[in-house]
Write a protein that holds these residues in place. Structure first.
Motif: not given
Length: 353
Positions: A27-28, A84, A37
Motif C-alpha cells: 500500500a502506498v 506499489h 504498508d
C-alpha cells in the motif's frame, strides 16, 4: 548498542532453497509509512545469468531516504522512486552463493551491494563490492559515516579548538559525526535529539559535551546555553528550526555543511522531497558564514579514505559504531516506521537469520 557477529566467507552450499523472502510495498503510504504498508512475500529463488551473482544477504540497512522514494518527490535523487508492488532496497552485506564462471565475485566472497530487504539478491556482478578486512566487522560497512567525514573534512574543515554542532546527533550519521569531529580536533561537540534517553547515551557513550533536547523549550535558547562561546562548525542533518537556530549561534566565519533534511523527510505533512526553512540572510553576510550542501559524488575519493580511517579508529577503540539490530525479516516491515518514529539509536540494521 548491539553486537553483531562478523560475516565469515563460506563455500557455496550444495543445495540452495527454492524460494526467498523479500519485503514489498502493498500500500502506498499516505503520509508517514506504517508496518501495514509492507509485507514479507515469498518468491522463487532467482538463478544468476552472465554478469550476475546470487547473494545471500546477512544484514541490511534501514535508511530514512526510503521515505523520499516512497513519497513521490524523488526528483534529483540518484535512486528510483518506489511504487506499489516494488521491493524495498538499500545497502546490504552478505556472501555470494552462486556465480557463473568468469570474472567477478566468487562463491564465498563477502560483498556489499544495494539490494537489501530480501534474503537472497540477484545482483549485477559490477554492482557488488567484495569486502576485505579493512573494517574488523563486515557489518561496519553499513555505517553511514562517509558523508559526515567528507563534510567535516572537505566542506567544514574542522580545526583544532572548534566548537561543532551536530543536528540529529542520535541518528546513523550523527552518532558517528560527533566522534569524527572530536578525532579531527574539535574542542567541544554539541548535538541535538528529541529523546532524553538518547541525550544520555550521546553524553555517556559518545563523548558529546552537551545535547540540545528538541521539544523541551525554545531551541535557539537551549543552543545558546549549550554553546556560550558560539559555534564554529555545523553539521546539519535536519534543517528546519535547528538550522535557523544554528545560524543564530554561529561565530564569525562559521562553516555549515548540510548533509540531510530530516525535518522535511520525516514530516507527516510533507512528501519527503522538501524541507523549507526561513533563514536570516543578513547574518550570513555580516558574519561571513559559508553554507554548503555535501554530495559524495563530488568527492569520489572520500569513501576509500573514510573506510581506511574508520577501520583504524575501530581497531584502536577510538570510535564506536552505534547501531540497533532488528532480528529477522519478519520484523523488517516495522523497521522503517520505527526509524521514522525515533525508536532506534544509531543505524538501524536488519539481521537475517
Amino acid at each position: 548498542m548491539s553486537a553483531t557477529p562478523p560475516v565469515t566467507p563460506q563455500a557455496s552450499p550444495s543445495v540452495l532453497p527454492r524460494t526467498s523472502r523479500e519485503v514489498r510495498i502493498v500500500a502506498v503510504p499516505r503520509g508517514l509509512p506504517s508496518p501495514g504498508d509492507f509485507a514479507v512475500v515469498q518468491t522463487p529463488l532467482p538463478e544468476p545469468g552472465p554478469g550476475q551473482v546470487l547473494v545471500r544477504n546477512r544484514h541490511f540497512l534501514v535508511f530514512p531516504g526510503l521515505r523520499t522514494l516512497l513519497g513521490g518527490e524523488s526528483d534529483g535523487v540518484p535512486l528510483p522512486p518506489l511504487r506499489h508492488g516494488d521491493t524495498l532496497f538499500g545497502p546490504a552485506v552478505g556472501e555470494v552463493v552462486a556465480a557463473p564462471d568468469g570474472d567477478g565475485p566468487r562463491p564465498g566472497d563477502p560483498v556489499l551491494h544495494l539490494l537489501g530487504w530480501r534474503e537472497y539478491a540477484l545482483v549485477p556482478a559490477a554492482q557488488c563490492a567484495v569486502l576485505d578486512d579493512t573494517l574488523p566487522d563486515p557489518v561496519a560497512y553499513l555505517a553511514q559515516g562517509s558523508s559526515a567525514y567528507g563534510a567535516l573534512t572537505r566542506l567544514a574543515q574542522v580545526r583544532a579548538g572548534d566548537t561543532v554542532f551536530v543536528t540529529g546527533a542520535a541518528g546513523a550519521v550523527g552518532t558517528l559525526a560527533g566522534q569524527v569531529a572530536r578525532l579531527l580536533g574539535a574542542a567541544r561537540v554539541i548535538g541535538s535529539t528529541g529523546s532524553p534517553w538518547k541525550a544520555d547515551r550521546l553524553r555517556s557513550e559518545l563523548g558529546y559535551d552537551a545535547v540540545v533536547l528538541r521539544g523541551s523549550g525554545p531551541f535557539a535558547r537551549q543552543l545558546a546555553e549549550a554553546a556560550p562561546g558560539g559555534v564554529d562548525v555545523v553539521l546539519d542533518t535536519v534543517g528546519g528550526e535547528q538550522l535557523a537556530a544554528a545560524l543564530g549561534a554561529a561565530n564569525q566565519g562559521a562553516r555549515f555543511a548540510l548533509i540531510g533534511a530530516l525535518s522535511g523527510q520525516l514530516s507527516a505533512d510533507r512528501a519527503g522531497g522538501s524541507a523549507p526553512v526561513e533563514i536570516d540572510s543578513y547574518r550570513l553576510v555580516v558574519k561571513g558564514l559559508s553554507l554548503r550542501g555535501y554530495s559524495g559524488t563530488d568527492h569520489p575519493e572520500v569513501e576509500a579514505e573514510w573506510t581506511s580511517r574508520f577501520g583504524g579508529w575501530l581497531r584502536s577503540g577510538e570510535i564506536r559504531f552505534p547501531h540497533t539490530t532488528v532480528t529477522g525479516i519478519e520484523r523488517a516491515p516495522e523497521a522503517l516506521p520505527d526509524l521514522i518514529g525515533g525508536r532506534h539509536f544509531g543505524a538501524a540494521i536488519v539481521e537475517l537469520e
